[in-house]
Design an enzyme around this catalytic site. Structure first.
Site, PDB file in Angstrom:
ATOM      1  N   SER A  20       0.842  -1.199   0.000  1.00  0.00           N
ATOM      2  CA  SER A  20       0.000   0.000   0.000  1.00  0.00           C
ATOM      3  C   SER A  20       0.876   1.248   0.000  1.00  0.00           C
ATOM      4  O   SER A  20       0.705   2.139   0.830  1.00  0.00           O
ATOM      5  CB  SER A  20      -0.903   0.005   1.238  1.00  0.00           C
ATOM      6  N   TYR A  47      -3.564   0.802   3.965  1.00  0.00           N
ATOM      7  CA  TYR A  47      -4.566  -0.268   3.985  1.00  0.00           C
ATOM      8  C   TYR A  47      -5.074  -0.525   5.400  1.00  0.00           C
ATOM      9  O   TYR A  47      -6.165  -1.051   5.591  1.00  0.00           O
ATOM     10  CB  TYR A  47      -3.957  -1.568   3.451  1.00  0.00           C
ATOM     11  N   GLY A  48      -4.267  -0.188   6.393  1.00  0.00           N
ATOM     12  CA  GLY A  48      -4.564  -0.581   7.771  1.00  0.00           C
ATOM     13  C   GLY A  48      -5.877  -0.070   8.332  1.00  0.00           C
ATOM     14  O   GLY A  48      -6.427  -0.664   9.254  1.00  0.00           O
ATOM     15  N   CYS A  81       3.045  -6.337   2.570  1.00  0.00           N
ATOM     16  CA  CYS A  81       2.172  -5.506   3.402  1.00  0.00           C
ATOM     17  C   CYS A  81       1.589  -6.406   4.476  1.00  0.00           C
ATOM     18  O   CYS A  81       0.937  -7.415   4.164  1.00  0.00           O
ATOM     19  CB  CYS A  81       1.059  -4.909   2.534  1.00  0.00           C
ATOM     20  N   ASN A  82       1.840  -6.071   5.733  1.00  0.00           N
ATOM     21  CA  ASN A  82       1.324  -6.895   6.820  1.00  0.00           C
ATOM     22  C   ASN A  82      -0.190  -6.957   6.814  1.00  0.00           C
ATOM     23  O   ASN A  82      -0.793  -8.023   7.028  1.00  0.00           O
ATOM     24  CB  ASN A  82       1.796  -6.328   8.164  1.00  0.00           C
ATOM     25  N   THR A  83      -0.848  -5.831   6.564  1.00  0.00           N
ATOM     26  CA  THR A  83      -2.308  -5.788   6.582  1.00  0.00           C
ATOM     27  C   THR A  83      -2.899  -6.643   5.476  1.00  0.00           C
ATOM     28  O   THR A  83      -3.864  -7.390   5.686  1.00  0.00           O
ATOM     29  CB  THR A  83      -2.802  -4.334   6.457  1.00  0.00           C
ATOM     30  N   CYS A 130       4.649  -3.363  10.243  1.00  0.00           N
ATOM     31  CA  CYS A 130       4.256  -2.716   8.994  1.00  0.00           C
ATOM     32  C   CYS A 130       5.530  -2.507   8.189  1.00  0.00           C
ATOM     33  O   CYS A 130       6.555  -2.086   8.745  1.00  0.00           O
ATOM     34  CB  CYS A 130       3.565  -1.384   9.275  1.00  0.00           C
ATOM     35  N   THR A 131       5.485  -2.786   6.880  1.00  0.00           N
ATOM     36  CA  THR A 131       6.714  -2.690   6.088  1.00  0.00           C
ATOM     37  C   THR A 131       7.186  -1.258   5.883  1.00  0.00           C
ATOM     38  O   THR A 131       8.320  -1.039   5.464  1.00  0.00           O
ATOM     39  CB  THR A 131       6.530  -3.373   4.719  1.00  0.00           C
ATOM     40  N   HIS A 132       6.345  -0.278   6.179  1.00  0.00           N
ATOM     41  CA  HIS A 132       6.810   1.108   6.165  1.00  0.00           C
ATOM     42  C   HIS A 132       7.754   1.398   7.341  1.00  0.00           C
ATOM     43  O   HIS A 132       8.623   2.267   7.245  1.00  0.00           O
ATOM     44  CB  HIS A 132       5.626   2.083   6.261  1.00  0.00           C
TER      45      HIS A 132
END
Length: 259
Positions: free
Chosen positions: A10, A41-42, A72-74, A182-184
């Site tokens: 995302s 997305y979260g 993306c974890n979500t 979260c990958t961010h």
């Protein structure tokens, strides 16, 4: 196989995963979708997360990707079971690294910074129950952090103040591991190092995801043996400046794509 690895997120956060994959698998080509128009997305419903994940998957398949990393974890926690059931290519997902945190903690208190969509998912809850027995997991929604990273405000005072607000309650509870869900968030590690005591371990999933990608490619005889014409194509449906600044390098192309 010389077909590329597909990666979607995302926004720009999943480039932290791309970098680990590219370092471990230098022969492979990659195609990355940054769905920044729909970030984060979260905060979205499970139905909307699934719809976006299907859209991204089908676009990567149109571009002949041989394997897809849901960076993306979500999206992983809400959509990967559906994706695996409906498409033939292998999928690599990302889950918060609760297991290594549970193995490393000495205080038996672990913090996790993640999005609402990840923390409220059934997959996250089942993983926590499986690996965190006897451990107290202190959950914190990182509301607003993805938006700040997407806006290029990574090192701003606003971002630092927001992180302090989220971390202080966990520090009061004696955490000694902080899981980035979260990958961010790996892009926040320099700021986190400034804020957190030195004894706190910061744990993210990037290297483990790259290793799993390598394992699945080799197991299925899908890995690229040489790299005479390998490439790295990045597509974003919003401003390209932030994405371009994160993925500079040889064979890298960054383009706008309305998806």
């Amino acid at each position: 196989m010389q077909q590329p690895i597909g990666i979607f997120d995302s926004g720009v956060g999943g480039t932290s995963i791309w970098r680990e994959i590219q370092n471990l698998l230098p022969n492979e080509s990659t195609i990355y979708l940054a769905d920044s128009k729909n970030a984060p997305y979260g905060a979205k419903s499970e139905e909307e997360i699934l719809r976006l994940s299907i859209k991204n998957t089908e676009l990567l398949l149109q571009k002949e990707c041989k394997l897809i990393v849901v960076a993306c974890n979500t999206a992983t926690t809400n959509a990967i079971d559906h994706l695996r059931a409906h498409y033939k290519v292998p999928f690599i997902g990302i889950e918060p690294a609760i297991k290594p945190a549970a193995l490393q903690t000495k205080t038996k208190n672990v913090g996790i910074l993640a999005t609402k969509g990840t923390l409220s998912s059934s997959l996250f809850n089942s993983t926590s129950k499986m690996f965190a027995e006897g451990i107290t997991v202190h959950e914190q929604e990182g509301t607003g952090l993805v938006e700040l990273i997407e806006a290029g405000k990574l090192n701003s005072s606003i971002t630092k103040d927001l992180l302090k607000k989220y971390l202080d309650p966990m520090l009061e509870r004696d955490i000694d591991c902080l899981v980035l869900g979260c990958t961010h968030y790996p892009y926040l590690i320099p700021l986190l190092r400034e804020i957190l005591p030195t004894q706190i371990n910061i744990i993210d999933s990037g290297a483990a995801v790259a290793r799993q990608t390598k394992t699945i490619l080799e197991r299925n005889h899908m890995d690229a043996q040489t790299s005479p014409t390998n490439f790295h194509k990045f597509y974003s449906n919003l401003n390209l400046d932030i994405l371009s600044s994160m993925v500079e390098g040889p064979a890298v192309q960054v383009e706008f794509l309305d998806f």
